[in-house]
Design a protein around this motif. Structure first.
Motif, PDB file in Angstrom:
ATOM      1  N   ASN A 129      -2.490   8.697  10.248  1.00 18.59           N
ATOM      2  CA  ASN A 129      -2.615   9.136   8.380  1.00 18.59           C
ATOM      3  C   ASN A 129      -1.858   9.694   8.437  1.00 18.59           C
ATOM      4  N   LEU A 130      -0.905   9.680   8.158  1.00 17.09           N
ATOM      5  CA  LEU A 130       0.549   9.989   7.001  1.00 17.09           C
ATOM      6  C   LEU A 130       0.643   8.554   6.288  1.00 17.09           C
ATOM      7  N   GLY A 131       0.013   7.955   6.425  1.00 13.82           N
ATOM      8  CA  GLY A 131       0.199   6.992   5.392  1.00 13.82           C
ATOM      9  C   GLY A 131      -1.213   6.892   4.603  1.00 13.82           C
ATOM     10  N   GLY A 155       5.344   8.658   2.759  1.00 13.75           N
ATOM     11  CA  GLY A 155       5.408   7.873   3.061  1.00 13.75           C
ATOM     12  C   GLY A 155       5.903   7.059   3.228  1.00 13.75           C
ATOM     13  N   HIS A 156       7.151   8.057   3.224  1.00 12.87           N
ATOM     14  CA  HIS A 156       8.683   7.783   4.498  1.00 12.87           C
ATOM     15  C   HIS A 156       8.511   8.236   6.019  1.00 12.87           C
ATOM     16  N   LYS A 157       7.767   8.995   5.591  1.00 15.55           N
ATOM     17  CA  LYS A 157       6.965   9.543   7.905  1.00 15.55           C
ATOM     18  C   LYS A 157       6.593   8.346   7.962  1.00 15.55           C
ATOM     19  N   SER A 158       6.161   7.865   7.844  1.00  8.67           N
ATOM     20  CA  SER A 158       4.533   6.891   8.246  1.00  8.67           C
ATOM     21  C   SER A 158       5.188   5.048   8.041  1.00  8.67           C
ATOM     22  N   ARG A 159       6.163   4.945   7.061  1.00 11.80           N
ATOM     23  CA  ARG A 159       7.001   3.960   7.551  1.00 11.80           C
ATOM     24  C   ARG A 159       7.744   3.715   8.502  1.00 11.80           C
ATOM     25  N   LYS A 160       8.501   4.607   8.937  1.00  9.86           N
ATOM     26  CA  LYS A 160       8.921   5.540   9.769  1.00  9.86           C
ATOM     27  C   LYS A 160       7.987   5.306  11.039  1.00  9.86           C
ATOM     28  N   ALA A 161       7.284   5.804  11.402  1.00 14.55           N
ATOM     29  CA  ALA A 161       5.859   5.869  12.194  1.00 14.55           C
ATOM     30  C   ALA A 161       5.941   4.166  12.670  1.00 14.55           C
ATOM     31  N   GLY A 217       2.118   1.048   8.097  1.00 17.63           N
ATOM     32  CA  GLY A 217       3.451   1.319   7.092  1.00 17.63           C
ATOM     33  C   GLY A 217       3.063   1.071   5.964  1.00 17.63           C
ATOM     34  N   ALA A 218       2.194  -0.064   5.457  1.00 12.32           N
ATOM     35  CA  ALA A 218       1.944  -0.879   4.143  1.00 12.32           C
ATOM     36  C   ALA A 218       1.129   0.359   3.205  1.00 12.32           C
ATOM     37  N   MET A 219       0.504   1.124   4.043  1.00 12.78           N
ATOM     38  CA  MET A 219       0.001   2.392   2.759  1.00 12.78           C
ATOM     39  C   MET A 219       0.965   3.275   2.766  1.00 12.78           C
ATOM     40  N   GLY A 220       1.869   3.829   3.945  1.00  8.89           N
ATOM     41  CA  GLY A 220       2.968   4.708   3.032  1.00  8.89           C
ATOM     42  C   GLY A 220       3.680   4.074   2.215  1.00  8.89           C
TER      43      GLY A 220
END
Length: 191
Positions: free
Chosen positions: A72-74, A100-106, A115-118
């Motif tokens: 859901n972060l992305g 977005g940065h949190k999504s990429r980290k996850a 991660g692409a959505m992030g």
């Protein structure tokens, strides 16, 4: 149970001989004669090749299991970034960049798979911030230019002449209150 016409019911288990013939193995319970036993591999089937091992210790989910928990972060990053580009400005742009940065980290930790959505959320967040900054800059410059023009005595004189000319053609006079305010403004400028 048999049918009245002498046939066997489709719901009855198949009848098996009580003793297997000599040289045959006893089938396991639940096996149908003439077919391989359940969960046993026939000699004609080949074993499926093994897939690659999961990266970073992630385990596969069972069938019907919940999706990865931080996807859901992305999505939030993408939505906030789009809102920033559409004019919601700096606040949604900053939120899009953070999520977005949190999504990429996850995604790097194996907790999410989008991660692409992030990344798209980060890019649209920065674009929204840039767009808002440019728009606010134009508005500030326009307001400064308008304030400078309105306070210019030449502009005020031109405005007064234009107003008097418009009223002079119709025979009307200026509103007394407006005329009094204009005189006070002129006295402030001169005094």
């Amino acid at each position: 149970m048999t049918q009245p016409d002498g046939g066997q019911s489709p719901y009855d288990p198949p009848q098996q001989p009580l003793q297997p013939e000599q040289g045959q193995q006893t089938p396991p319970p639940g096996a149908v004669p003439g077919q391989p036993a359940p969960y046993e591999q026939s000699p004609y089937q080949q074993q499926a090749p093994q897939g690659p091992a999961y990266a970073q210790g992630a385990q596969p989910y069972a069938y019907g299991a919940a999706p990865l928990p931080k996807n859901n972060l992305g999505v939030w990053s993408l939505v906030l970034g789009i809102l920033a580009v559409l004019g919601c400005g700096i606040l949604t742009g900053i939120a899009a960049i953070v999520t977005g940065h949190k999504s990429r980290k996850a995604q790097r930790e194996g907790q999410a798979d989008n991660g692409a959505m992030g990344l798209v959320g980060i890019v649209t967040g920065w674009v929204g911030i840039a767009w808002t900054t440019v728009l606010v800059g134009f508005l500030v410059v326009g307001a400064i230019m308008a304030a400078t023009a309105v306070n210019d005595p030449a502009f005020q004189e031109e405005l007064r002449e234009s107003y008097e000319q418009d009223l002079g053609d119709t025979g009307q006079t200026m509103d007394p209150e407006l005329e009094e305010l204009m005189d006070e403004l002129e006295n402030l400028e001169n005094g």
